[in-house]
Design an enzyme around this catalytic site. Structure first.
Site, PDB file in Angstrom:
ATOM      1  N   ASP A 122      -4.532  -8.827  29.876  1.00  0.00           N
ATOM      2  CA  ASP A 122      -4.393  -9.317  28.616  1.00  0.00           C
ATOM      3  C   ASP A 122      -4.592 -10.699  28.247  1.00  0.00           C
ATOM      4  OD1 ASP A 122      -2.783  -7.049  28.935  1.00  0.00           O
ATOM      5  OD2 ASP A 122      -3.231  -6.702  26.905  1.00  0.00           O
ATOM      6  N   LYS A 123      -5.555 -11.045  27.061  1.00  0.00           N
ATOM      7  CA  LYS A 123      -5.652 -12.441  26.655  1.00  0.00           C
ATOM      8  C   LYS A 123      -4.332 -12.981  26.079  1.00  0.00           C
ATOM      9  CE  LYS A 123      -7.831 -15.631  23.625  1.00  0.00           C
ATOM     10  NZ  LYS A 123      -8.839 -16.011  22.781  1.00  0.00           N
TER      11      LYS A 123
END
Length: 706
Positions: free
Chosen positions: A272-273
């Protein structure tokens, strides 16, 4: 539990039992919309991609997901079940274990070589090794006797690789252009310092019957390698720790500093960013010292836990991910409601939907592009990727608008940032082949362009899962369900090994969920019949739904119809291709299966209070390291707070502009902290959705945070 505070009794969690985005239809087919009819939305909502049901009817509670990116911590789970953590910045020992070499069975190796090459070459090699053992790092190479048999020469080369790893061989030829023989030299490394291509003096062929005439002044053959220590694995494996950055973005930053292309890095999966994540990465023939030197230059990125290994990582080479998630601003009728919701998640699990991340963050979701590709509408697909979109930065939309109006490719390429890989690839190919939209699409890296079609498969799967839950419920197996055959899974039961140490997850349970059943790998399935139901052979955890492909079966009940119904509305056939491009055809893909229900593994939770919403409530890898080695991490820890941001609709960070709100006069707020492990391709956001009975869409979370 550390906290016994009651929450706001005036707001019932039942108010949030359904996502507030829009009313849900009673059946999945009612919410299915052809992608062509919905190409412009301000933000993607869960029902748009088939997410409309819950696994249980238990009420949820209100809580904000990812209020700060530090509220979402992810650790990769390696194939051996260990958690990937950043624990050290130390460099590995690159010295060779010369004691082991000295203790090698040299006489036996020489006897074997004598049988292979004869007395003359064996004595030549013995003398060469004697000079090496005396510490002569400038010892000249030797040339063995002429050998016209190529197969025999290959056998000799292989012999040296197996028995004398500190020596290197290549083949040289006589000036007559006919005769060939093998040259032996000392490899670069602890036992020698000769450089590749260096010319040595006095290279008379000790073992050669004709020492003159051999072209021994030729540079050493170094094909396939650079000077690399023979005793080290050819791949550097390290742990990548990143904050609020996409995996590819982080690797691009590191690659630019090292002068390497992003494709040089190998990973098991992206993370995930908007999170703090740690994962494994491998690089081919790069020394750890080069990466370690970057740590004081990198912002929001750290690398460590260096190790040399023989093989690089490949996609999917992980067991899963361990999530530590904090839900802030929690509101529920009582703590008992929270406990019941968590216990329900642990017991009943959640519908294994593909989360909104699967479909992208733009207003034109990836499954719409995938639908255009499956229809063979190349120009339409290019337009969907390049056109202006809601929710993007104004300057980026300006570039898109300018290109759409003027068609100026050079201006667009100059202004599109490198992170927009698909857009830049399309434009560069269109510049070379104007009007050839298929060629432009094929310029997109293969994994990225396949992602569009896979996204459409996920779109169909989500709708089918909602229909299965809506029509038949989730209480057990029903006739016509697809199930994995028991003989393929084995008869062992899942065991809870939660008493293991913190660095090792539930390997036995994860083995069954992941290693035996990787996504999009064709397993042996069957359609459950009345006899199976009578014998109670299968449970709901055995039920799967297909990702359509040429080798997948459909359920033997009404759920099968939803696949074809939605695809037909989108102008797509699941049984034949309307164009000849195999990559963009479901009938050319094998397909796969995915479990309908997923339970969180080794789930732990707690309720805590806080008064300062800028305080991290979860200890990160850097926090742990700062206690053990404060001088090495203080610089990053002192600057990290300024990069942490509150909820953001575009995925970019919004920097905190106000001072800390911590005050003794403020009433404490409540947060729920959860830790659990999921197999690869399962979405933690879908587990949280089940827990709170609230949509995970950006718009909904933004409203909760306001």
């Amino acid at each position: 539990m550390r906290c016994r505070h009651f929450l706001n009794p005036l707001l019932s969690p039942l108010s949030f039992a359904k996502p507030p985005s829009r009313p849900l239809a009673s059946r999945a087919r009612a919410v299915a919309q052809p992608p062509a009819q919905a190409q412009r939305r301000a933000a993607l909502a869960e029902p748009d991609v088939g997410i409309s049901r819950f696994a249980s009817s238990l009420p949820g509670f209100r809580g904000v997901l990812k209020q700060r990116y530090s509220d979402f911590v992810v650790h990769e789970v390696a194939r051996d079940g260990t958690l990937v953590r950043l624990t050290s910045f130390d460099l590995p020992d690159e010295r060779a274990d010369t004691d082991d070499e000295a203790n090698a069975d040299l006489p036996h190796a020489l006897d074997s070589f004598r049988l292979l090459c004869g007395d003359a070459d064996a004595e030549a090699l013995r003398g060469f090794l004697s000079r090496v053992s005396e510490g002569d790092s400038n010892v000249s190479p030797i040339i063995l006797s002429p050998d016209a048999d190529k197969a025999h020469r290959l056998e000799v080369h292989d012999f040296f690789k197996r028995n004398f790893i500190f020596l290197v061989t290549d083949t040289v030829e006589h000036s007559d252009g006919v005769q060939r023989c093998i040259r032996v030299r000392l490899r670069s490394g602890p036992r020698g310092r000769r450089n590749v291509g260096e010319k040595a003096s006095n290279r008379t062929g000790i073992g050669s019957s004709e020492p003159s005439g051999w072209r021994d002044d030729m540079p050493f053959d170094s094909r396939g390698s650079i000077t690399w220590p023979y005793h080290l694995g050819k791949f550097l494996r390290f742990h990548l720790y990143k904050e609020n950055k996409d995996t590819q973005e982080a690797l691009r930053v590191i690659g630019k500093m090292l002068g390497l292309q992003p494709r040089s890095f190998r990973i098991a999966g992206t993370k995930d960013k908007r999170a703090i994540t740690t994962q494994q990465v491998t690089l081919f023939k790069v020394h750890a010292s080069r990466l370690a030197a970057l740590n004081n230059k990198l912002t929001g990125i750290k690398v460590g836990d260096f190790n040399y290994v023989k093989e690089g990582l490949v996609l999917g080479q992980l067991m899963g991910n361990r999530f530590t998630i904090t839900l802030r601003s929690v509101i529920a009728e009582s703590e008992d409601v929270i406990k019941a919701a968590v216990d329900g998640l642990i017991k009943s699990g959640f519908i294994n939907y593909y989360g909104l991340q699967r479909f992208g963050s733009a207003s034109v979701p990836t499954h719409l592009v995938g639908a255009a590709l499956l229809r063979g509408e190349w120009r339409s697909a290019v337009s969907l990727i390049l056109d202006p979109r809601e929710g993007e930065y104004d300057d980026m939309n300006g570039v898109r608008e300018h290109y759409k109006e003027h068609g100026d490719i050079d201006v667009a390429i100059r202004n599109f940032p490198r992170r927009l890989i698909a857009e830049r690839a399309i434009l560069q190919r269109l510049k070379k082949y104007p009007g050839n939209y298929l060629q432009a699409l094929m310029a997109i890296p293969r994994t990225l362009r396949l992602m569009y079609v896979h996204s459409y498969q996920s779109y169909l799967w989500n709708h089918a899962a909602s229909m299965r839950a809506g029509i038949y419920g989730l209480s057990g197996v029903i006739e016509g369900d697809l199930v994995y055959k028991k003989e393929c899974l084995g008869e062992g039961t899942l065991t809870d090994t939660s008493k293991n140490n913190d660095d090792h997850t539930i390997a036995s349970e994860m083995d069954i969920f992941v290693e035996t059943l990787p996504e999009e790998t064709i397993q042996s399935v069957k359609i459950a019949d009345s006899e199976d139901l009578l014998k109670a052979v299968y449970t709901l955890e055995d039920v799967v739904l297909p990702l359509p492909g040429s080798e997948t079966l459909f359920p033997g009940n009404e759920v099968a119809g939803i696949y074809h119904e939605i695809a037909n509305k989108d102008g797509i056939s699941l049984t034949k291709s309307i164009h000849g491009v195999k990559e963009f055809s479901i009938t050319s893909m094998k397909g796969g299966y995915r479990r309908v229900l997923q339970r969180p593994i080794d789930c732990k939770w707690d309720v805590v209070t806080y008064t300062d919403d800028k305080i991290h409530l979860v200890e990160t890898d850097l926090d742990v390291l700062s206690k053990a080695k404060p001088s090495e991490v203080n610089e990053l820890l002192s600057t990290r707070a300024s990069h942490d941001g509150s909820l953001d609709t575009s995925g970019a960070t919004i920097l905190a502009e106000t001072e800390s709100t911590g005050s003794s006069d403020l009433l404490p707020e409540l947060a729920v902290k959860l830790s659990f492990t999921l197999p690869t391709s399962s979405y933690a956001t879908m587990a949280i959705r089940e827990l709170t009975k609230t949509s995970t869409s950006v718009d909904c979370q933004k409203a909760l945070n306001s």
